[in-house]
Design a protein around this motif. Structure first.
Motif, short mmCIF file in Angstrom:
data_model
loop_
_atom_site.label_atom_id
_atom_site.label_comp_id
_atom_site.label_asym_id
_atom_site.label_seq_id
_atom_site.Cartn_x
_atom_site.Cartn_y
_atom_site.Cartn_z
N THR A 1 0.83 -1.21 0.00
CA THR A 1 0.00 0.00 0.00
C THR A 1 0.86 1.26 0.00
O THR A 1 0.36 2.35 -0.26
N GLN A 2 2.16 1.10 0.32
CA GLN A 2 3.12 2.21 0.25
C GLN A 2 4.32 1.73 -0.58
O GLN A 2 5.44 1.60 -0.05
N PRO A 3 4.12 1.46 -1.87
CA PRO A 3 5.17 0.80 -2.66
C PRO A 3 6.43 1.62 -2.86
O PRO A 3 7.53 1.06 -2.87
N ILE B 1 4.09 -4.01 -9.13
CA ILE B 1 4.67 -3.59 -7.85
C ILE B 1 5.63 -4.66 -7.34
O ILE B 1 6.75 -4.37 -6.91
N TYR B 2 5.20 -5.91 -7.41
CA TYR B 2 6.09 -7.00 -6.98
C TYR B 2 7.33 -7.09 -7.87
O TYR B 2 8.43 -7.33 -7.38
N GLU B 3 7.13 -6.88 -9.16
CA GLU B 3 8.27 -6.91 -10.08
C GLU B 3 9.33 -5.89 -9.70
O GLU B 3 10.53 -6.16 -9.83
N SER B 4 8.89 -4.73 -9.22
CA SER B 4 9.84 -3.68 -8.85
C SER B 4 10.55 -4.00 -7.54
O SER B 4 11.67 -3.52 -7.30
N VAL C 1 14.81 -8.39 -2.84
CA VAL C 1 14.28 -9.27 -1.79
C VAL C 1 14.90 -10.65 -1.90
O VAL C 1 15.09 -11.19 -2.99
N ASP C 2 15.19 -11.26 -0.73
CA ASP C 2 15.75 -12.61 -0.70
C ASP C 2 14.69 -13.68 -0.45
O ASP C 2 14.87 -14.82 -0.87
N LEU C 3 13.61 -13.32 0.22
CA LEU C 3 12.57 -14.30 0.56
C LEU C 3 11.22 -13.60 0.58
O LEU C 3 11.09 -12.49 1.10
N LEU D 1 5.17 -15.51 -9.07
CA LEU D 1 6.27 -15.50 -8.11
C LEU D 1 7.04 -16.82 -8.17
O LEU D 1 8.28 -16.82 -8.19
N ALA D 2 6.32 -17.92 -8.21
CA ALA D 2 6.97 -19.22 -8.29
C ALA D 2 7.81 -19.33 -9.56
O ALA D 2 8.93 -19.87 -9.54
#
Length: 300
Positions: free
Chosen positions: A137-139, A168-171, A176-178, A209-210
């Motif tokens: 919500t605060q990307p 958002i996840y792509e950015s 991120v490691d996990l 993601l997988a």
């Protein structure tokens, strides 16, 4: 860059491997009826009121500039509709009767707290976890904070509901490691009923993601009367196993500790009085999940 933080929890052992600092980012894009952290749902700061701790000194009335707090017939009154969430009253309340949930912090301020425990991360294989609420919500703030953490060589993890646009996840994923994410309910109609949103985006994002090759694990909160049936847990577990690559699948038993928070926020609690599933039920669900997923299954 500034963001609104609910809490920074140091020496956490629950939010990823090793000793961690967990940064709880305020705001959520879902509205789970059972949420045990209702103070994280809105991004704006909110006042939590614990009247049993109040001594009636009146310091909050003098501090409040919006007229939200007053004294009438010797009783302290609070009008939440007038409250601006400035925190002035809470700042002068030494008994803890007033607590402001949410504070604006810069990336540098958060890093100042994170770096105090660098030695613990290095010695335990830990790091920093961004959680919520829902961090997406605060990307922009989340990304800036992750960049600062990685620049210090510290391991990072996310706890997310996966209900954000994939871009958002792509950015965030390169930083991120996990990733630890929830699949709360597999039935689409039930998911919308209990969380306020459908689960189509969540399931699609889980597959993406997988496919990304990023390390991940999946969790399901086990909620009495909602998803605590073998068929429902089994369906989620089968989906998780089919993703390929999950480290393990975890069942998180219902947490009743949010009751006092609902009272402090004067919010409706649909699960007041509910308690975690008994041990035999939890074990039965664990065995079902293990059989259907083909993964190690933990109960937390």
């Amino acid at each position: 860059m500034k963001g609104v933080i609910t809490e920074i929890e140091r020496f956490s052992l629950r939010d990823g491997p090793g000793i961690r600092t967990t940064v709880f980012i305020k705001g959520c894009n879902m509205a789970c009826k059972w949420c045990h952290n209702p103070e994280t749902l809105q991004i704006r700061p909110q006042l939590m009121v614990y009247p049993e701790k109040c001594l009636g000194c009146g310091a909050c009335v003098r501090a409040c500039k919006s007229g939200a707090r007053s004294i009438k017939d010797g009783r302290l009154l609070y009008d939440r509709a007038l409250c601006t969430g400035c925190g002035a009253c809470a700042g002068g309340c030494f008994t803890g009767a007033l607590v402001l949930s949410g504070r604006e912090m810069t990336v540098e301020q958060v890093m100042g707290e994170i770096l105090q425990d660098r030695a613990y991360y290095e010695n335990s294989g830990g790091g920093v976890t961004l959680s919520g609420g829902e961090l997406t919500t605060q990307p922009e703030f989340a990304k800036a904070l992750l960049e600062a953490i990685k620049a210090q060589g510290i391991s990072t993890a996310l706890e997310t509901n996966m209900h954000a646009p994939w871009h958002i996840y792509e950015s965030l994923l390169p930083l991120v490691d996990l990733v630890m994410f929830d699949i709360k309910i597999f039935d689409a109609a039930a998911h919308k009923k209990w969380t306020g949103v459908g689960n189509d985006r969540i399931l699609k994002n889980a597959k993406r993601l997988a496919e990304s090759g990023k390390d991940f694990l999946v969790r399901t909160p086990v909620i009495p009367g909602v998803n605590d049936a073998e068929e429902e847990i089994g369906n989620i577990a089968e989906f998780v196993g089919g993703l390929g690559g999950a480290q393990y699948y975890e069942l998180l038993l219902f947490n009743p500790l949010g009751e006092s928070k609902y009272q402090a926020l004067e919010a409706d609690n649909r699960f007041k009085g509910a308690r975690p599933s008994p041990q035999d039920t939890a074990e039965r669900l664990r065995r079902t999940a293990e059989r259907r997923s083909g993964l190690p299954v933990r109960v937390g």
